[in-house]
Scaffold this motif. Structure first.
Motif, PDB file in Angstrom:
ATOM      1  N   ILE A  44     -40.054 -45.041 -46.816  1.00  0.00           N
ATOM      2  CA  ILE A  44     -40.827 -43.783 -47.022  1.00  0.00           C
ATOM      3  C   ILE A  44     -42.398 -44.122 -46.319  1.00  0.00           C
ATOM      4  N   ASP A 101     -43.276 -40.915 -44.137  1.00  0.00           N
ATOM      5  CA  ASP A 101     -44.648 -40.148 -44.590  1.00  0.00           C
ATOM      6  C   ASP A 101     -45.903 -40.366 -43.098  1.00  0.00           C
ATOM      7  N   HIS A 102     -45.768 -41.501 -42.511  1.00  0.00           N
ATOM      8  CA  HIS A 102     -46.425 -41.440 -41.432  1.00  0.00           C
ATOM      9  C   HIS A 102     -46.140 -40.560 -40.233  1.00  0.00           C
ATOM     10  N   PRO A 138     -39.485 -41.844 -53.614  1.00  0.00           N
ATOM     11  CA  PRO A 138     -40.593 -41.810 -52.863  1.00  0.00           C
ATOM     12  C   PRO A 138     -41.849 -42.404 -53.439  1.00  0.00           C
TER      13      PRO A 138
END
Length: 108
Positions: free
Chosen positions: A37, A41-42, A25
């Motif tokens: 990734i 993450d969002h 990541p």
């Protein structure tokens, strides 16, 4: 079941979200893995990542395990979701976040 299949099965069943990717990541090794990734993450979910570049058995084994020829590959609650293009389509439609929420995936 082969050793690689057994290891993959353990990974996808013991983690809510698993991304098989090239790199890590913090240092993705391809644009598709980087996009995957960014999407996860969002979504703000906890996930496990597996760097297929570090283990050739896993790199080849995951393709057979999912019957999907490319990496990255996303699994949620043991279910194969798809690669970065499918992740992006689902994310843009709000379906990926909905899947994470409905599946009870832990937030970070």
């Amino acid at each position: 079941m082969s050793d690689a299949n057994s290891r993959i099965s353990d990974l996808v069943t013991s983690n809510d979200v698993v991304l098989f990717m090239k790199g890590t990541p913090l240092f993705p090794q391809c644009g598709f893995s980087s996009k995957a990734i960014a999407i996860l993450d969002h979504c703000g979910v906890a996930y496990e990542s597996v760097d297929v570049l570090q283990d050739m058995e896993i790199r080849q084994g995951i393709k057979a395990f999912s019957d999907w020829p490319t990496i990255p590959q996303l699994y949620v609650k043991g279910e194969f979701i798809g690669g970065s293009d499918i992740m992006m389509e689902m994310f843009e439609a709000g379906e990926l976040q909905q899947l994470m929420d409905q599946s009870g995936v832990a937030k970070v």
